[in-house]
Every structure is written in C-alpha cells, then in structure tokens.
Scaffold this motif. Structure first.
Motif, PDB file in Angstrom:
ATOM      1  N   LEU A 228     -51.040  21.310  -6.657  1.00  0.00           N
ATOM      2  CA  LEU A 228     -52.072  22.238  -7.101  1.00  0.00           C
ATOM      3  C   LEU A 228     -53.435  21.819  -6.572  1.00  0.00           C
ATOM      4  O   LEU A 228     -53.719  20.631  -6.415  1.00  0.00           O
ATOM      5  N   ASN A 229     -54.295  22.818  -6.340  1.00  0.00           N
ATOM      6  CA  ASN A 229     -55.678  22.513  -5.965  1.00  0.00           C
ATOM      7  C   ASN A 229     -56.524  22.129  -7.163  1.00  0.00           C
ATOM      8  O   ASN A 229     -57.422  21.283  -7.059  1.00  0.00           O
ATOM      9  N   LEU A 230     -56.256  22.764  -8.295  1.00  0.00           N
ATOM     10  CA  LEU A 230     -56.942  22.372  -9.524  1.00  0.00           C
ATOM     11  C   LEU A 230     -56.058  22.670 -10.719  1.00  0.00           C
ATOM     12  O   LEU A 230     -55.168  23.521 -10.655  1.00  0.00           O
ATOM     13  N   LEU A 231     -56.312  21.935 -11.790  1.00  0.00           N
ATOM     14  CA  LEU A 231     -55.501  22.026 -12.991  1.00  0.00           C
ATOM     15  C   LEU A 231     -56.429  22.039 -14.196  1.00  0.00           C
ATOM     16  O   LEU A 231     -57.228  21.112 -14.381  1.00  0.00           O
ATOM     17  N   LEU A 232     -56.358  23.101 -14.977  1.00  0.00           N
ATOM     18  CA  LEU A 232     -57.219  23.287 -16.146  1.00  0.00           C
ATOM     19  C   LEU A 232     -56.429  23.004 -17.415  1.00  0.00           C
ATOM     20  O   LEU A 232     -55.378  23.600 -17.650  1.00  0.00           O
ATOM     21  N   SER A 233     -56.939  22.097 -18.246  1.00  0.00           N
ATOM     22  CA  SER A 233     -56.298  21.830 -19.535  1.00  0.00           C
ATOM     23  C   SER A 233     -57.090  22.497 -20.645  1.00  0.00           C
ATOM     24  O   SER A 233     -58.296  22.262 -20.807  1.00  0.00           O
ATOM     25  N   THR A 234     -56.385  23.317 -21.452  1.00  0.00           N
ATOM     26  CA  THR A 234     -57.026  24.039 -22.558  1.00  0.00           C
ATOM     27  C   THR A 234     -56.541  23.541 -23.912  1.00  0.00           C
ATOM     28  O   THR A 234     -56.813  24.178 -24.925  1.00  0.00           O
ATOM     29  N   VAL A 235     -55.814  22.417 -23.943  1.00  0.00           N
ATOM     30  CA  VAL A 235     -55.210  21.953 -25.188  1.00  0.00           C
ATOM     31  C   VAL A 235     -55.939  20.722 -25.728  1.00  0.00           C
ATOM     32  O   VAL A 235     -56.362  19.859 -24.965  1.00  0.00           O
ATOM     33  N   PRO A 236     -56.087  20.629 -27.059  1.00  0.00           N
ATOM     34  CA  PRO A 236     -56.834  19.510 -27.654  1.00  0.00           C
ATOM     35  C   PRO A 236     -55.944  18.335 -28.058  1.00  0.00           C
ATOM     36  O   PRO A 236     -56.273  17.599 -28.978  1.00  0.00           O
ATOM     37  N   TYR A 237     -54.811  18.168 -27.380  1.00  0.00           N
ATOM     38  CA  TYR A 237     -53.860  17.131 -27.760  1.00  0.00           C
ATOM     39  C   TYR A 237     -53.647  16.174 -26.593  1.00  0.00           C
ATOM     40  O   TYR A 237     -53.776  16.563 -25.422  1.00  0.00           O
ATOM     41  N   PRO A 238     -53.280  14.928 -26.884  1.00  0.00           N
ATOM     42  CA  PRO A 238     -52.992  13.967 -25.796  1.00  0.00           C
ATOM     43  C   PRO A 238     -51.849  14.468 -24.917  1.00  0.00           C
ATOM     44  O   PRO A 238     -50.886  15.065 -25.399  1.00  0.00           O
ATOM     45  N   GLN A 239     -51.973  14.229 -23.630  1.00  0.00           N
ATOM     46  CA  GLN A 239     -50.964  14.621 -22.656  1.00  0.00           C
ATOM     47  C   GLN A 239     -50.607  13.426 -21.775  1.00  0.00           C
ATOM     48  O   GLN A 239     -51.319  12.410 -21.766  1.00  0.00           O
ATOM     49  N   ASP A 240     -49.534  13.547 -21.034  1.00  0.00           N
ATOM     50  CA  ASP A 240     -49.196  12.546 -20.025  1.00  0.00           C
ATOM     51  C   ASP A 240     -50.055  12.837 -18.799  1.00  0.00           C
ATOM     52  O   ASP A 240     -49.622  13.487 -17.848  1.00  0.00           O
TER      53      ASP A 240
END
Length: 334
Positions: A228-240
């Motif tokens: 991906l060229n960019l990745l947007l996170s909209t979640v307020p939880y911890p991720q890997d």
C-alpha cells in the motif's frame, strides 16, 4: 433569543431539556437555526468528561447544519437564510503561523465549539462566523458528519499524500472508516479495508473497496499479497503495528486519526528498510473543510446515517454507545 437545548447536567448524565439565552454580541458572530446535528464519539467523551475539559451543563453537538438567522456587522461571505455547516472548531487566534497558513486546526489556541460554548443539540447555536462554512445545497441536511468525521479522514488522507491511482488501506469500518473508503475510492484509488467481521467486509466492498480482509480483535493482519502507498487507522485500540507496517510500500505512510492510551511500540528497522513514516492527523482547517464539502457535493459522497428526532437524543446516544449505529447517528429538528 431564548434557545432550547439538550444538556448533560453532570458527568455521564442523560441529557435533559435546557433553556438559555443566545445573542450575537460580537461583530464576527452568527446565530444559526439548527436543522440537523450529527452525533460523534467526541460528544460522548465530552458528556463523560473523558478529556477533563467539560463544563456542565454541557450541550453537545458539533456536526451542525442549519441556516443563519442573525449575523454580526463584520461577518462576510454569509447571508441571513444561508445554509451553513459548523464542525468541532469554534475559534482560533487567527494570527499564528498555523492560522495564517490555513491550518487553524493546529493553532495552539484553537477552541472547540462544545468546550467553550453550547453545541448543536439545540434549536440554535452561536459561533464565530469565520468557522461557519457554506454547506452545499446539493448535500442532504443529514450529511453533517462530513463536518467532523468526513474532514478528519479526508484531511488525514490528503496530508499523508493521497491523490488518485494509489493503493490506500483503511483499518476499521465505522463512522470514520466508511467515509475514508468513500473518499479514497471516489477519487480513483484502489482501497483495501481491514475490518472485524465478514458482514463489514461485504459492506466495505459495497462502499467501493476493492478488497477487504477480516482481522478479528487482537489478531494480526495476513501477510501482504501487495503493498500500500498509505494506510489510515480509524480505530482507538492497540493493533499489531509491525504487521501493518509491512503492508506499506517504500515511502509509505501510516496515518492515525484515532488511538488509545498506550504508546506505539515500533521497531526501528520496520521504518528504516522502506523509508516508511508514521503521522497523526486531527480535524482539518477551514480550507480543507471547504474542499471536503465541495468534493462530497460534486462526487455524491454522503455519510451512511440513521436519523433520530432531536427529542430522542438519549436513545440515539445509547445506540452510539452500544455501537449499534451504521454508521453515524444524526438528530433532526422538526
């Protein structure tokens, strides 16, 4: 003018009817009759005083669509009777480098509408007219979530480098994520969504995503079959985050518009090897909010909403708290 609003009298309380006076007391102010107002999770944070800056009685609401009924002598570009939109921001210093470059949202002295005043869960709202923008008549009155959720994701995507013909990822398909998919896809990008259920994966594709992966809570995304060229996170939880960073191509950007209380743990090499970046992004300034609204009107981008009468505000808030709304709740005045 005597105004009818819905207010939390104390932390976490249900909203109750409240009458109060509003008047245009500054040459820059406008008084707006509220037609509709979206419900944002920030309203709930303010009701619950999660950010330790709420004052009570608190009238929430910062995705306001309405018509100007009175304006101060210095207000330019707005006329009585004109439809306007009001988002989170109510004011800024207007003189710092951020303000002068069109980034009022980054001003050290910016003020939130429901932090310093009373918001849009009411018959009327008052605001600095410089932060009430013309709201395109082509958009439905229920499109108020564009004024906060919409500009938040659009501004983040743009400042992360989104144009057209790119591969864009979105983590989370909720109030923010579904708008991100709509903007990215309508602008001609190939969109990949990471969501938690097969049902939402199907909905993501209906919104315009090319592909959607199911990543259950606490799990890691699959190994990337492409980058991906960019990745947007909209979640307020911890991720890997390391696993998600591996989805990014060279010079790719991970941009966060939501986050939790824990700091990110990112190994240096996950960034170095592909010259990747991580950035955060808040709401947008007035210029990009104007662009958001005009683009939405031109491309037919509207939030997916459930509409409630203003008098049913507590029912609507409970639906939002329980994550039962797909994807945004909007209150309408009769």
């Amino acid at each position: 003018m005597k105004v009818r609003g819905w207010a939390a009298k104390e932390k976490g309380a249900q909203l109750e009817p409240l009458e109060y006076e509003l008047e245009v007391s500054s040459p820059h102010e406008v008084l707006v009759a509220v037609e509709a107002c979206g419900i944002c999770h920030s309203d709930i944070h303010m009701i619950d005083n999660d950010w330790q800056m709420s004052t009570y009685p608190l009238v929430p609401g910062h995705e306001v669509v309405g018509r100007v009924v009175e304006k101060g002598a210095a207000v330019e570009g707005l006329e009585v009777g004109q439809r306007v939109g009001i988002g989170w921001q109510a004011s800024a210093c207007m003189t710092c480098p951020d303000c002068l470059s069109g980034n009022e949202n980054l001003c050290d002295h910016h003020q939130g509408l429901i932090v310093t005043g009373k918001g849009g869960f009411a018959s009327h709202v008052k605001v600095d007219g410089r932060f009430a923008l013309p709201f395109p008549e082509k958009l439905p009155v229920e499109a108020g979530p564009l004024l906060c959720g919409g500009v938040t994701v659009y501004s983040a995507l743009r400042h992360a480098g989104m144009s057209s013909g790119q591969r864009v990822g979105v983590i989370g398909l909720g109030g923010l994520g579904h708008l991100a998919v709509l903007f990215a896809a309508r602008l001609g990008n190939e969109v990949t969504v990471f969501t938690t259920t097969p049902e939402k994966a199907k909905e993501a594709e209906k919104l315009g995503a090319t592909r959607a992966f199911v990543v259950e809570p606490g799990q890691s995304p699959p190994a990337p079959p492409y980058r991906l060229n960019l990745l947007l996170s909209t979640v307020p939880y911890p991720q890997d985050w390391v696993a998600y960073l591996h989805w990014l191509d060279s010079d790719g950007t991970l941009v966060l518009v939501a986050g939790g209380p824990k700091p990110l743990e990112i190994p240096f090499w996950a960034l170095l090897t592909k010259r990747r970046r991580i950035m955060g992004s808040p709401i947008g300034g007035r210029a990009i909010l104007k662009e958001t609204l005009e683009l939405a009107a031109r491309l037919g981008i509207t939030p997916k909403v459930e509409v409630f009468p203003m008098a049913s505000v507590n029912q609507a808030l409970e639906h939002v708290r329980q994550n039962r709304v797909r994807y945004r709740a909007v209150l309408r005045n009769a």
